[in-house]
Design a protein around this motif. Sequence first.
Motif, PDB file in Angstrom:
ATOM      1  N   ARG A 160       0.849  -1.196   0.000  1.00 32.66           N
ATOM      2  CA  ARG A 160       0.000   0.000   0.000  1.00 32.66           C
ATOM      3  C   ARG A 160       0.875   1.234   0.000  1.00 32.66           C
ATOM      4  NH1 ARG A 160      -3.046  -1.734   4.642  1.00 32.66           N
ATOM      5  NH2 ARG A 160      -2.229   0.171   5.571  1.00 32.66           N
ATOM      6  N   GLU A 161       0.365   2.296  -0.599  1.00 33.01           N
ATOM      7  CA  GLU A 161       1.221   3.466  -0.763  1.00 33.01           C
ATOM      8  C   GLU A 161       1.543   4.162   0.558  1.00 33.01           C
ATOM      9  OE1 GLU A 161      -0.409   6.869  -2.895  1.00 33.01           O
ATOM     10  OE2 GLU A 161      -2.361   5.894  -2.836  1.00 33.01           O
ATOM     11  N   ASP A 162       0.816   3.867   1.635  1.00 32.08           N
ATOM     12  CA  ASP A 162       1.195   4.452   2.920  1.00 32.08           C
ATOM     13  C   ASP A 162       2.401   3.737   3.526  1.00 32.08           C
ATOM     14  OD1 ASP A 162      -0.307   2.175   3.264  1.00 32.08           O
ATOM     15  OD2 ASP A 162      -1.143   2.814   5.188  1.00 32.08           O
ATOM     16  N   HIS A 163       2.833   2.603   2.874  1.00 33.00           N
ATOM     17  CA  HIS A 163       4.029   1.893   3.330  1.00 33.00           C
ATOM     18  C   HIS A 163       5.191   2.040   2.365  1.00 33.00           C
ATOM     19  CE1 HIS A 163       1.241  -0.957   5.812  1.00 33.00           C
ATOM     20  NE2 HIS A 163       1.528   0.172   6.470  1.00 33.00           N
ATOM     21  N   LEU A 164       5.007   2.855   1.326  1.00 32.25           N
ATOM     22  CA  LEU A 164       6.063   2.978   0.321  1.00 32.25           C
ATOM     23  C   LEU A 164       7.313   3.665   0.865  1.00 32.25           C
ATOM     24  CD1 LEU A 164       4.305   3.878  -3.060  1.00 32.25           C
ATOM     25  CD2 LEU A 164       5.544   1.801  -2.477  1.00 32.25           C
ATOM     26  N   GLN A 165       7.175   4.377   2.001  1.00 33.09           N
ATOM     27  CA  GLN A 165       8.359   5.038   2.556  1.00 33.09           C
ATOM     28  C   GLN A 165       9.394   4.028   3.038  1.00 33.09           C
ATOM     29  OE1 GLN A 165       5.373   5.171   3.898  1.00 33.09           O
ATOM     30  NE2 GLN A 165       5.449   4.658   6.081  1.00 33.09           N
ATOM     31  N   LEU A 166       8.958   2.768   3.162  1.00 29.70           N
ATOM     32  CA  LEU A 166       9.902   1.722   3.581  1.00 29.70           C
ATOM     33  C   LEU A 166      10.803   1.272   2.422  1.00 29.70           C
ATOM     34  CD1 LEU A 166       7.457  -0.482   5.683  1.00 29.70           C
ATOM     35  CD2 LEU A 166       9.060   1.242   6.521  1.00 29.70           C
ATOM     36  N   PHE A 167      10.436   1.649   1.211  1.00 32.74           N
ATOM     37  CA  PHE A 167      11.195   1.234   0.030  1.00 32.74           C
ATOM     38  C   PHE A 167      11.691   2.464  -0.714  1.00 32.74           C
ATOM     39  CE2 PHE A 167       8.047  -1.992   0.947  1.00 32.74           C
ATOM     40  CZ  PHE A 167       8.757  -3.183   0.869  1.00 32.74           C
ATOM     41  N   LYS A 168      12.896   2.383  -1.223  1.00 39.19           N
ATOM     42  CA  LYS A 168      13.467   3.434  -2.061  1.00 39.19           C
ATOM     43  C   LYS A 168      14.126   2.783  -3.275  1.00 39.19           C
ATOM     44  CE  LYS A 168      14.387   6.717   1.685  1.00 39.19           C
ATOM     45  NZ  LYS A 168      15.429   7.512   2.389  1.00 39.19           N
ATOM     46  N   MET A 169      13.948   3.413  -4.440  1.00 38.59           N
ATOM     47  CA  MET A 169      14.569   2.884  -5.644  1.00 38.59           C
ATOM     48  C   MET A 169      16.078   2.790  -5.463  1.00 38.59           C
ATOM     49  SD  MET A 169      12.552   1.908  -8.037  1.00 38.59           S
ATOM     50  CE  MET A 169      13.681   1.930  -9.418  1.00 38.59           C
ATOM     51  N   ASN A 170      16.613   1.611  -5.809  1.00 40.42           N
ATOM     52  CA  ASN A 170      18.036   1.292  -5.682  1.00 40.42           C
ATOM     53  C   ASN A 170      18.501   1.243  -4.233  1.00 40.42           C
ATOM     54  OD1 ASN A 170      18.377   1.221  -8.537  1.00 40.42           O
ATOM     55  ND2 ASN A 170      18.534   3.456  -8.557  1.00 40.42           N
ATOM     56  N   GLY A 171      17.542   1.311  -3.301  1.00 36.05           N
ATOM     57  CA  GLY A 171      17.876   1.141  -1.899  1.00 36.05           C
ATOM     58  C   GLY A 171      17.777  -0.316  -1.484  1.00 36.05           C
ATOM     59  N   TYR A 219      14.695  -2.575  -7.292  1.00 31.36           N
ATOM     60  CA  TYR A 219      15.015  -2.132  -8.648  1.00 31.36           C
ATOM     61  C   TYR A 219      13.772  -1.841  -9.486  1.00 31.36           C
ATOM     62  CZ  TYR A 219      13.761  -6.835 -10.230  1.00 31.36           C
ATOM     63  OH  TYR A 219      13.079  -7.992 -10.501  1.00 31.36           O
ATOM     64  N   TYR A 220      12.585  -2.054  -8.921  1.00 34.30           N
ATOM     65  CA  TYR A 220      11.353  -1.860  -9.701  1.00 34.30           C
ATOM     66  C   TYR A 220      10.251  -1.421  -8.752  1.00 34.30           C
ATOM     67  CZ  TYR A 220       7.279  -3.060 -12.630  1.00 34.30           C
ATOM     68  OH  TYR A 220       6.098  -3.026 -13.332  1.00 34.30           O
ATOM     69  N   MET A 221       9.477  -0.410  -9.199  1.00 34.78           N
ATOM     70  CA  MET A 221       8.375   0.083  -8.383  1.00 34.78           C
ATOM     71  C   MET A 221       7.322   0.679  -9.327  1.00 34.78           C
ATOM     72  SD  MET A 221       8.501   2.838  -5.238  1.00 34.78           S
ATOM     73  CE  MET A 221       9.848   1.934  -4.463  1.00 34.78           C
TER      74      MET A 221
END
Length: 321
Positions: free
Chosen positions: A242-253, A272-274
């Motif tokens: 869910r987009e309220d949890h997207l802060q846990l992921f970062k591109m290339n992180g 590597y993909y979002m």
Amino acid sequence: MLPAILIITAVVALVALGGMYAFSTETDTIQGQADVTEYRVSSKVPGRILEYRVKEGDFVHAGDTLALLEAPDVSAKLEQARAAEDAARAQQRKADKGARQEQITAAYEMWQKAKAGSGIAEKSYNRVKRLYEEGVMTAQKLDEARAQRDAAIATERAAKSQYDMARNGAEREDKEAAGALVNRAKGAVDEVRSYLRETVLTATRDGEVTDIFPQVGELVGTGAPIMNVALMEDMWVTFNVREDHLQLFKMNGTVEAAVPALGDKRIRLKVYYMKDLGSYAAWKATKTTGQFDMKTFEVKASPTTPVDGLRPGMSVLLLRE
């Protein structure tokens, strides 16, 4: 009154505890699934499954034979193409060789015959011409002798041309045409042979056979998948977030996760993909609380180092710091 007061107090306490539990913030578990790249093994030609050289679960290397197909139609076409090639090569040999020796000899004899006739016609003309000059022969006889001489000379030239043609063989253009026919027939044979090679299915890359679809003896069409081979070194994990949890992921992180099937083994993944899943994905309606509808995103992350024992389909749980 004391029992009534105790009962009311107990009910109020239970309601308060229930409200605290219902409205308490629960940590959501973000669960993903391991997946792997697969390629399908198929054939360019239709045929019947003759034999499998592998079974599901086998690890294969590039170039290994996986299955054999039976394609009698292709074999028959190969025989036809070979016969056409043989016929074209025979025509080419005939054009290169030219006429047979018997034909050359016959053309030479006809030339000699015409040459002899031309010589006699020339002598007759000269004799009639002298008699005409002496006034013995008429002009008509002279004209007839001249016509016979010219006709004999033309016949000699034609016979000489026939002899030269028989001796020199076919024209350059005829030889080139015969060579082109041979090349076309050879190309047809090569094409059918390429189709025949497609009856032997081989692995293009190292991997593990995951699925085999048709059984031995079944017919398969052109391009129909026969088996899947998984590239075990190319594995990733897919999370639906869910987009309220997207802060846990970062591109290339990188993120940490645990694999329950491997005893909660911890692994590190690189994102590597979002991408959002679109309107067809499940939304979480929050408008009743005055907020907004939260969309679902697909996040893919690959292990930073090979994970021993990780298999497609295993659950992967995100670890929060």
